[in-house]
Design a protein around this motif. Structure first.
Motif, PDB file in Angstrom:
ATOM      1  N   SER A 113       0.793  -1.059   0.027  1.00 26.72           N
ATOM      2  CA  SER A 113      -0.135  -0.034  -0.068  1.00 26.72           C
ATOM      3  C   SER A 113       0.900   1.241  -0.007  1.00 26.72           C
ATOM      4  N   GLY A 114       1.948   1.240   0.709  1.00 25.83           N
ATOM      5  CA  GLY A 114       2.824   2.476   0.570  1.00 25.83           C
ATOM      6  C   GLY A 114       3.387   2.644  -0.525  1.00 25.83           C
ATOM      7  N   ASP A 115       3.957   1.550  -1.180  1.00 24.49           N
ATOM      8  CA  ASP A 115       4.531   1.664  -2.655  1.00 24.49           C
ATOM      9  C   ASP A 115       3.498   2.075  -3.701  1.00 24.49           C
ATOM     10  N   VAL A 116       2.131   1.794  -3.564  1.00 24.96           N
ATOM     11  CA  VAL A 116       1.271   2.243  -4.268  1.00 24.96           C
ATOM     12  C   VAL A 116       1.019   3.738  -4.154  1.00 24.96           C
ATOM     13  N   ALA A 166      14.942  11.930 -23.858  1.00 26.98           N
ATOM     14  CA  ALA A 166      15.773  10.806 -24.378  1.00 26.98           C
ATOM     15  C   ALA A 166      16.838  11.322 -25.504  1.00 26.98           C
ATOM     16  N   LYS A 167      17.972  10.631 -25.714  1.00 25.41           N
ATOM     17  CA  LYS A 167      18.717  10.748 -26.867  1.00 25.41           C
ATOM     18  C   LYS A 167      17.883  10.438 -28.225  1.00 25.41           C
ATOM     19  N   SER A 168      18.631  10.846 -29.379  1.00 28.75           N
ATOM     20  CA  SER A 168      17.883  10.417 -30.603  1.00 28.75           C
ATOM     21  C   SER A 168      17.848   8.962 -30.927  1.00 28.75           C
ATOM     22  N   THR A 169      18.806   8.216 -30.271  1.00 31.74           N
ATOM     23  CA  THR A 169      19.038   7.020 -30.333  1.00 31.74           C
ATOM     24  C   THR A 169      18.199   6.005 -29.358  1.00 31.74           C
ATOM     25  N   GLU A 170      17.588   6.726 -28.555  1.00 37.47           N
ATOM     26  CA  GLU A 170      17.137   5.999 -27.402  1.00 37.47           C
ATOM     27  C   GLU A 170      15.719   5.903 -27.455  1.00 37.47           C
ATOM     28  N   GLN A 171      15.201   4.484 -27.188  1.00 37.91           N
ATOM     29  CA  GLN A 171      13.533   4.591 -27.001  1.00 37.91           C
ATOM     30  C   GLN A 171      13.600   4.043 -25.623  1.00 37.91           C
ATOM     31  N   ILE A 172      12.619   4.743 -24.932  1.00 35.87           N
ATOM     32  CA  ILE A 172      12.586   4.497 -23.335  1.00 35.87           C
ATOM     33  C   ILE A 172      11.248   3.901 -23.108  1.00 35.87           C
ATOM     34  N   LEU A 173      11.383   2.997 -22.061  1.00 38.14           N
ATOM     35  CA  LEU A 173      10.016   2.398 -21.616  1.00 38.14           C
ATOM     36  C   LEU A 173      10.003   2.925 -20.074  1.00 38.14           C
ATOM     37  N   ARG A 174       8.998   3.556 -19.695  1.00 35.80           N
ATOM     38  CA  ARG A 174       8.924   3.945 -18.474  1.00 35.80           C
ATOM     39  C   ARG A 174       8.067   3.093 -17.589  1.00 35.80           C
ATOM     40  N   LEU A 175       8.869   2.543 -16.347  1.00 31.73           N
ATOM     41  CA  LEU A 175       7.986   1.777 -15.513  1.00 31.73           C
ATOM     42  C   LEU A 175       7.745   2.142 -14.244  1.00 31.73           C
ATOM     43  N   ASN A 176       6.457   2.217 -13.855  1.00 27.78           N
ATOM     44  CA  ASN A 176       6.164   2.661 -12.389  1.00 27.78           C
ATOM     45  C   ASN A 176       5.540   1.557 -11.441  1.00 27.78           C
ATOM     46  N   ASN A 177       4.196   1.442 -11.164  1.00 29.17           N
ATOM     47  CA  ASN A 177       3.890   0.561 -10.310  1.00 29.17           C
ATOM     48  C   ASN A 177       4.018  -1.036 -10.961  1.00 29.17           C
ATOM     49  N   GLU A 178       4.466  -1.094 -12.107  1.00 31.93           N
ATOM     50  CA  GLU A 178       4.400  -2.388 -12.781  1.00 31.93           C
ATOM     51  C   GLU A 178       5.607  -3.101 -12.187  1.00 31.93           C
ATOM     52  N   ARG A 179       6.651  -2.396 -11.335  1.00 30.90           N
ATOM     53  CA  ARG A 179       7.976  -3.011 -10.947  1.00 30.90           C
ATOM     54  C   ARG A 179       7.510  -3.849  -9.999  1.00 30.90           C
ATOM     55  N   PHE A 180       6.462  -3.549  -9.063  1.00 27.72           N
ATOM     56  CA  PHE A 180       6.065  -4.390  -7.801  1.00 27.72           C
ATOM     57  C   PHE A 180       4.831  -4.993  -8.042  1.00 27.72           C
ATOM     58  N   THR A 181       3.963  -4.608  -9.014  1.00 32.88           N
ATOM     59  CA  THR A 181       2.545  -5.293  -9.120  1.00 32.88           C
ATOM     60  C   THR A 181       2.755  -6.571  -9.784  1.00 32.88           C
ATOM     61  N   LYS A 211       3.630  12.292  -9.223  1.00 27.65           N
ATOM     62  CA  LYS A 211       4.564  12.615 -10.239  1.00 27.65           C
ATOM     63  C   LYS A 211       6.044  12.488 -10.052  1.00 27.65           C
ATOM     64  N   LEU A 212       6.917  12.360 -10.896  1.00 29.46           N
ATOM     65  CA  LEU A 212       8.129  12.338 -10.750  1.00 29.46           C
ATOM     66  C   LEU A 212       8.867  13.518 -10.051  1.00 29.46           C
ATOM     67  N   SER A 213       8.088  14.708 -10.203  1.00 26.63           N
ATOM     68  CA  SER A 213       8.379  15.856  -9.559  1.00 26.63           C
ATOM     69  C   SER A 213       8.085  15.934  -8.298  1.00 26.63           C
ATOM     70  N   GLU A 214       7.353  14.930  -7.900  1.00 33.43           N
ATOM     71  CA  GLU A 214       6.883  15.134  -6.379  1.00 33.43           C
ATOM     72  C   GLU A 214       7.545  13.889  -5.673  1.00 33.43           C
ATOM     73  N   ASN A 215       8.529  13.469  -6.041  1.00 30.85           N
ATOM     74  CA  ASN A 215       9.536  12.605  -5.369  1.00 30.85           C
ATOM     75  C   ASN A 215       9.117  11.073  -5.462  1.00 30.85           C
ATOM     76  N   ASN A 216       8.622  10.812  -6.589  1.00 34.79           N
ATOM     77  CA  ASN A 216       8.219   9.181  -6.811  1.00 34.79           C
ATOM     78  C   ASN A 216       9.534   8.460  -7.226  1.00 34.79           C
ATOM     79  N   THR A 217       9.860   7.698  -6.074  1.00 33.38           N
ATOM     80  CA  THR A 217      11.124   7.077  -6.002  1.00 33.38           C
ATOM     81  C   THR A 217      11.045   5.736  -6.919  1.00 33.38           C
ATOM     82  N   ILE A 218       9.891   5.207  -7.167  1.00 37.62           N
ATOM     83  CA  ILE A 218       9.832   4.161  -8.013  1.00 37.62           C
ATOM     84  C   ILE A 218       9.858   4.078  -9.209  1.00 37.62           C
TER      85      ILE A 218
END
Length: 399
Positions: free
Chosen positions: A221-224, A264-279, A230-237
């Motif tokens: 529940s704490g991780d949820v 991201a750099k021009s050569t990078e494709q980014i996958l952003r993971l948030n609650n998926e990391r623990f769910t 938001k990332l700017s609100e100190n989302n450490t996950i």
């Protein structure tokens, strides 16, 4: 001659002679790539593939059982070849692990392959958890003079909770949960495909993502709550995963924490993971979340232990052993310990043992067992098998 130890898992084969310190870990599959359609990649030959996008897998195992003997033979041919293990079957004894409650027809298929196709000199059949229990009892458990051990084997297709009393498996108390590494990878594919990118054909890639960024939460529940920020609100996950382009980037990697959120750099494709990391790993503790009507690992551990008389429960709680590749998630050991302590009906010292390498622990146990004076009693020669068939395995190592 040294004994060949073959921990034949559904995801990887851990193989090596009893004279070596570490086994060779070989994927138990045949892979085919879009980039090289004409060539099948057997086992770890996949490391030679330049572009692993859209890999197609041919697996000898389904739902934890070896159902395709022809595919398994092709993989074993590669494993036993001179360039890999250099095995001379007619001069070699072999120890092989099989899943619990293996069907008789599948047991026969394995024996026929090893005795009739390869003509190994002698065979010992056991299970990964039995090897782990043996190894634990003579190392970690020796100082405790333990009577009871509970082995939690978290594999590719399933998780087994197996109790042992004085080294003997208590078959009627074994529990199987149909959740393993494969189910977690598939679930992560579905989530990512729904939220960001279509990756349903990228099993190999998403499995790497799972291994690199996922963890088991000890405060769900704490991780949820943190993941909702938001990332700017100190989302450490939140973590960002740089996907491979198979030219300049051969394998994906996790961006540094301080780079998270940067352009991201021009050569990078980014996958952003948030609650998926623990769910995603949470499925191991709540399989019903994806429609599997079974108890989770922690609940199953307590249920198995509580089925024994009270004098034995203390020993089981004090000797819980985790093995298998899926137990490598950060936080897995701590979560099991936390849940079991909370749900136990009696006050007892709870100890959860996670080996330094849970993936190879069963292989190490089988190797140690092959050096035991009692080992020869469990070996069946090829001539004996030809006379009696499966009945020759009277003393079988608790499959």
């Amino acid at each position: 001659m040294p004994t060949l130890i073959l921990d034949n898992g559904g995801y990887t084969i851990k193989a090596g002679f009893s004279t070596v310190d570490k086994p060779r870990i070989i994927p138990n599959c045949i892979s085919k790539a879009r980039s090289e359609r004409r060539r099948p990649f057997i086992g770890d030959q996949i490391d030679d593939c330049r572009d692993t996008s859209g890999l197609f897998f041919i697996l000898p195992f389904q739902k934890g059982y070896m159902v395709n003997a022809d595919t398994q033979k092709t993989i074993w041919d590669y494993c036993f070849s001179k360039d890999v293990l250099d095995v001379s079957p007619s001069e070699t004894d072999v120890v092989i692990t099989e899943p619990h409650f293996n069907f008789k027809s599948l047991q026969e298929a394995v024996c026929e392959l090893l005795f009739e196709e390869y003509e190994f000199r002698a065979l010992c059949r056991t299970s990964a958890s039995t090897s782990a229990d043996y190894y634990y009892s003579i190392t970690e458990g020796a100082s405790k003079k333990t009577l009871c051990t509970l082995v939690v084997d978290c594999g590719y297709s399933f998780t087994h909770i197996v109790p042992y009393v004085n080294g003997v498996k208590v078959t009627e108390s074994v529990r199987r949960i149909d959740v393993g590494g494969k189910a977690l990878t598939n679930h992560l594919k579905e989530i990512v495909s729904y939220r960001q990118l279509h990756v349903l054909d990228e099993t190999y890639l998403i499995n790497q993502v799972k291994e690199d960024v996922c963890y088991v939460s000890t405060d769900f529940s704490g991780d949820v709550a943190i993941s909702k920020k938001k990332l700017s609100e100190n989302n450490t996950i939140i973590r960002e995963y740089v996907l491979p382009d198979y030219s300049s980037i051969r394998r994906g990697y996790v961006r540094k924490v301080e780079e998270t959120g940067q352009r991201a750099k021009s050569t990078e494709q980014i996958l952003r993971l948030n609650n998926e990391r623990f769910t995603v790993p949470e499925l191991m503790f709540h399989p019903s979340d994806v429609g599997i009507p079974q108890m989770g690992i922690s609940e199953a551990v307590v249920t198995v232990i509580e089925s024994f008389p009270e004098p034995l429960r203390h020993h089981f709680y004090d000797n819980i052993v985790l093995i298998g590749g899926t137990s490598c998630f950060p936080g897995f050991k701590e979560r099991i310990l936390q849940d079991v302590r909370r749900d136990a009906s009696i006050y007892a010292d709870t100890n959860v043992f996670l080996p330094q390498n849970p993936t190879t622990y069963a292989w190490e146990g089988a190797k140690k067992f092959s050096q035991d004076p009692e080992f020869s009693k469990y070996m069946v020669t090829r001539n004996t098998y030809n006379e009696k068939g499966l009945n020759a395995f009277v003393k079988i190592c608790d499959i």
